[in-house]
Scaffold this motif. Structure first.
Motif, mmCIF file in Angstrom:
data_model
loop_
_atom_site.group_PDB
_atom_site.id
_atom_site.type_symbol
_atom_site.label_atom_id
_atom_site.label_comp_id
_atom_site.label_asym_id
_atom_site.label_seq_id
_atom_site.Cartn_x
_atom_site.Cartn_y
_atom_site.Cartn_z
ATOM 1 N N LYS A 550 0.837 -1.215 0.000
ATOM 2 C CA LYS A 550 0.000 0.000 0.000
ATOM 3 C C LYS A 550 0.867 1.259 0.000
ATOM 4 N N ALA A 551 1.984 1.229 0.737
ATOM 5 C CA ALA A 551 2.875 2.392 0.796
ATOM 6 C C ALA A 551 3.485 2.649 -0.582
ATOM 7 N N LEU A 552 3.953 1.581 -1.221
ATOM 8 C CA LEU A 552 4.573 1.740 -2.552
ATOM 9 C C LEU A 552 3.551 2.258 -3.564
ATOM 10 N N LYS A 553 2.328 1.723 -3.492
ATOM 11 C CA LYS A 553 1.289 2.204 -4.422
ATOM 12 C C LYS A 553 1.010 3.687 -4.200
ATOM 13 N N SER A 554 0.984 4.100 -2.924
ATOM 14 C CA SER A 554 0.742 5.520 -2.646
ATOM 15 C C SER A 554 1.844 6.376 -3.259
ATOM 16 N N MET A 555 3.089 5.868 -3.213
ATOM 17 C CA MET A 555 4.215 6.644 -3.755
ATOM 18 C C MET A 555 4.085 6.800 -5.275
ATOM 19 N N THR A 556 3.535 5.757 -5.923
ATOM 20 C CA THR A 556 3.432 5.849 -7.397
ATOM 21 C C THR A 556 2.432 6.913 -7.812
ATOM 22 N N ARG A 557 1.574 7.325 -6.889
ATOM 23 C CA ARG A 557 0.565 8.341 -7.240
ATOM 24 C C ARG A 557 1.135 9.760 -7.217
ATOM 25 N N SER A 558 2.386 9.915 -6.792
ATOM 26 C CA SER A 558 2.978 11.255 -6.729
ATOM 27 C C SER A 558 3.106 11.807 -8.142
ATOM 28 N N LEU A 559 2.553 13.002 -8.358
ATOM 29 C CA LEU A 559 2.581 13.603 -9.695
ATOM 30 C C LEU A 559 4.016 13.868 -10.146
ATOM 31 N N GLN A 560 4.863 14.266 -9.203
ATOM 32 C CA GLN A 560 6.221 14.676 -9.568
ATOM 33 C C GLN A 560 7.180 13.483 -9.659
ATOM 34 N N TYR A 561 7.011 12.529 -8.705
ATOM 35 C CA TYR A 561 8.016 11.461 -8.623
ATOM 36 C C TYR A 561 7.444 10.067 -8.885
ATOM 37 N N GLY A 562 6.145 9.990 -9.151
ATOM 38 C CA GLY A 562 5.499 8.677 -9.337
ATOM 39 C C GLY A 562 6.151 7.847 -10.420
ATOM 40 N N GLU A 563 6.540 8.491 -11.542
ATOM 41 C CA GLU A 563 7.151 7.764 -12.655
ATOM 42 C C GLU A 563 8.451 7.093 -12.231
ATOM 43 N N GLN A 564 9.277 7.873 -11.452
ATOM 44 C CA GLN A 564 10.556 7.327 -10.996
ATOM 45 C C GLN A 564 10.339 6.098 -10.122
ATOM 46 N N VAL A 565 9.315 6.184 -9.251
ATOM 47 C CA VAL A 565 9.018 5.046 -8.383
ATOM 48 C C VAL A 565 8.592 3.855 -9.239
ATOM 49 N N ASN A 566 7.721 4.110 -10.233
ATOM 50 C CA ASN A 566 7.231 3.037 -11.100
ATOM 51 C C ASN A 566 8.373 2.350 -11.858
#
Length: 629
Positions: A550-566
């Motif tokens: 759930k934490a990782l999924k929340s991070m992917t929703r970041s508009l600025q950094y979500g792509e990097q996480v993905n």
């Protein structure tokens, strides 16, 4: 011969009015005139007339020393028959202030006598009768003074300059009526602020305080008088110095009259509210009684008495028969000791020994922070605190100091941490006040502490605060993710709680937190945990893995950094196995307990008491639409 009153009338009234007076029977404060006095005067005049005509003899003073029998038994002060005035106190006086001044002079002339009166040997009967007469006259004069002040506003100002005299008469122990009447006079003048100021200047309070013990029948009036006087800071200060508190504590603890005890509580409340001396009064009282009592006295004096009489064990008060007995006995002994000294010497001051406290049997050995017993608070976290903010400040300060020690007391650290977690669970809105207090950076700094117990407590606190928007916003402005990772590595058994905290934080959509996570390589670390590396010590690794996903999924929703996480996640084989699984089943209330080993049900260890604290709601879970992205 005609009395001063009728003589004055001769100059001011009409002859008819004067003749009517002389031929009527009157008894008022200015005139006692009746058949007896008329007959006596006529007889005297006839004798004088006859003596003059027959023998050429007459009264040398021409009647100036003539005295009516009826008048000779009366106390006459300032041309007024005091007895009659006391029977008719509302009678309109011509010059009330002059009368008040005359009465004060008369009382002053008798003061020395009154002080020696009780020491005199009442040897023979005649002397004894004379003493009784003088004492009675003094009492009548004081009663008249009380009446004239009561019924003629403004006349009380005549007492200014005479308070040393009046208060000295409060010391005539044994002449209870004199003491009572002086007390009534003093009580009546307290409505005049000039009089109160003059009493303050006179430094005579100890005479009044003695009556609280020596004249039980007048206690209520003494308390009423003190209540009025303590509007003056100088008097509150003098009351402190002369031992008012020990007399009042004795009444509050040991008196059997409920009204007296309630009045005492009201007086304490008033004294503690004095801007200058109030805090000192409160500190002195706290050395005898728990602080709860002072607050209760302020809110409801009667309730304070009931609390004192009851038995209590709650987060803010441990009080029982034993503690009540201890306080009451200590107070009684101190009061009697002080009374004895003060009776002999009115200038004696009262001071508590520096190290003095009453050791209540019940409160011993309890960890108390900000007036709250932590053991009982942890057992009753829903308790409505009187001063939640003050408790919060004390608790955070105590906790931070413990976290910053090289070798903190483990049990104390555990208890204080659990109390803080309970506080934020029970009153979540209090977390809003944490960021401005400045403890967050200090707590985050302790996550890498060498002592293993410290990171555990820090993680528990951060977990409790991670649900709060303002706290998470503050954490985003500080270095949070790196230290939290360090704490998780130091305490693998806390990974579950830390991961839930991370999940909550990332759900608050603070871009800076995701940036921090990328900087310190949190994503690869969490993926390693997903593989099960580092979760071996946990009772329920599945629940922790669910939080990580759930934490990782929340991070992917970041508009600025979500792509990097993905991008990082896309390269991970373990992620593809977990990302589409349904994890809500793992996050149940019972599973949450797996975050900590030990007896605490919601993962909150309690200092060996076995007390459990259940959260009201399970941890937040994603809904289906969230899972599908």
């Amino acid at each position: 011969m005609l009395s001063p009153y009728i003589s004055r009338k001769l100059g001011t009234g009409s002859p008819a009015e004067v003749l009517k007076l002389l031929n009527s029977n009157s008894e008022n404060p200015y005139l006692i005139w009746n058949n007896g006095t008329r007959a006596e005067l006529l007889e005297f005049l006839e004798i004088q007339q006859e003596g003059n005509i027959k023998r050429g003899e007459n009264d040398k003073s021409f009647g100036a020393e003539f005295l009516f029998t009826d008048h000779s038994k009366e106390l006459i002060v300032g041309e007024i028959f005091v007895r009659v005035y006391n029977e008719q106190p509302t009678y309109p006086l011509e010059f009330p202030k002059v009368f008040a001044a005359s009465l004060l002079d008369y009382v002053g002339s008798q003061a020395q006598y009154l002080h020696t009166l009780l020491a005199m040997s009442q040897s023979n009967k005649v002397e004894s009768q004379q003493h009784a007469e003088r004492l009675r006259f003094a009492e009548m004069a004081l009663e008249a003074l009380r009446n004239v002040i009561k019924n003629n506003p403004g006349s009380e100002s005549e007492c200014i300059g005479h308070f040393k005299l009046l208060f000295s008469l409060l010391r005539v122990h044994g002449a209870g009526r004199v003491q009572q009447l002086v007390l009534e006079v003093v009580n009546t003048v307290t409505s005049n602020q000039e009089c109160v100021s003059n009493i303050a200047e006179s430094l005579v309070l100890s005479n009044l305080l003695l009556l609280l013990h020596s004249l039980p029948s007048s206690r209520q009036m003494v308390l009423e008088t003190l209540y009025a006087l303590t509007s003056n800071t100088k008097i509150v200060k003098e009351a402190m110095a002369k031992g008012a508190l020990i007399y009042l504590l004795d009444l509050f603890c040991n008196c059997t009259h409920p009204q007296v005890r309630t009045q005492t509580a009201e007086l304490f409340s008033k004294m503690t509210s004095d801007k200058l001396v109030g805090p000192k009064v409160r500190l002195t009282l706290i050395r005898f009684l728990p602080g709860v009592f002072m607050d209760a006295m302020r809110d409801n004096a009667e309730a304070a008495v009931h609390i004192f009489e009851g038995t209590h064990e709650n987060p803010e008060l441990i009080w029982n028969d034993n503690s009540r007995e201890k306080v009451s006995t200590t107070v009684r002994e101190m009061m009697l000791d002080h009374f004895k000294q003060q009776k002999d010497n009115p200038d004696v001051n009262w001071k508590l020994p520096e190290d003095f406290t009453v050791a209540y049997g019940a409160g011993q050995g309890e960890l108390e922070v900000g007036g709250v017993f932590l053991r009982i608070f942890i057992a009753q976290p829903g308790w409505v605190l009187r001063k939640p903010r003050e408790f919060l400040v004390s608790l955070l300060e105590t906790l931070t100091e413990l976290l910053e020690k090289n070798n903190p007391n483990g049990e104390a650290l555990e208890t204080v941490t659990t109390a803080a977690v309970c506080l934020f669970n029970a009153q979540s809105q209090l977390a809003d006040q944490v960021p401005p207090l400045g403890h967050l950076p200090r707590v985050l700094a302790t996550l890498s502490h060498k002592n293993n117990a410290v990171p555990k407590s820090s993680i528990r606190l951060i977990h409790a605060l991670s649900d709060n928007e303002l706290c998470v916003r503050s954490m985003a402005a500080l270095e949070t993710i790196g230290p939290l990772m360090a704490g998780m590595k130091a305490r693998a058994d806390m990974a579950g709680l830390a991961c839930e905290a991370l999940n909550r934080m990332f759900q608050k959509e603070q871009t800076e937190l995701v940036a921090q996570a990328l900087r310190v390589e949190l994503v690869p670390y969490l993926l390693r945990l997903l593989e099960g590396i580092g979760l071996e010590t946990l009772d329920n690794p599945s629940a922790t893995k669910a939080q990580i996903v759930k934490a990782l999924k929340s991070m992917t929703r970041s508009l600025q950094y979500g792509e990097q996480v993905n991008e990082i996640l896309a390269k991970s084989s373990v992620w593809s196995a977990f990302k589409d699984q349904k994890h809500d089943l793992f996050i149940s209330e019972s599973q949450t307990a797996g975050y900590l080993t030990g007896p605490g049900v919601a993962g909150y260890l309690t200092a060996g008491t076995g007390t459990t604290v259940m959260p009201n709601v399970p941890p937040p879970v994603d809904n289906d639409s969230g899972d599908q992205g």
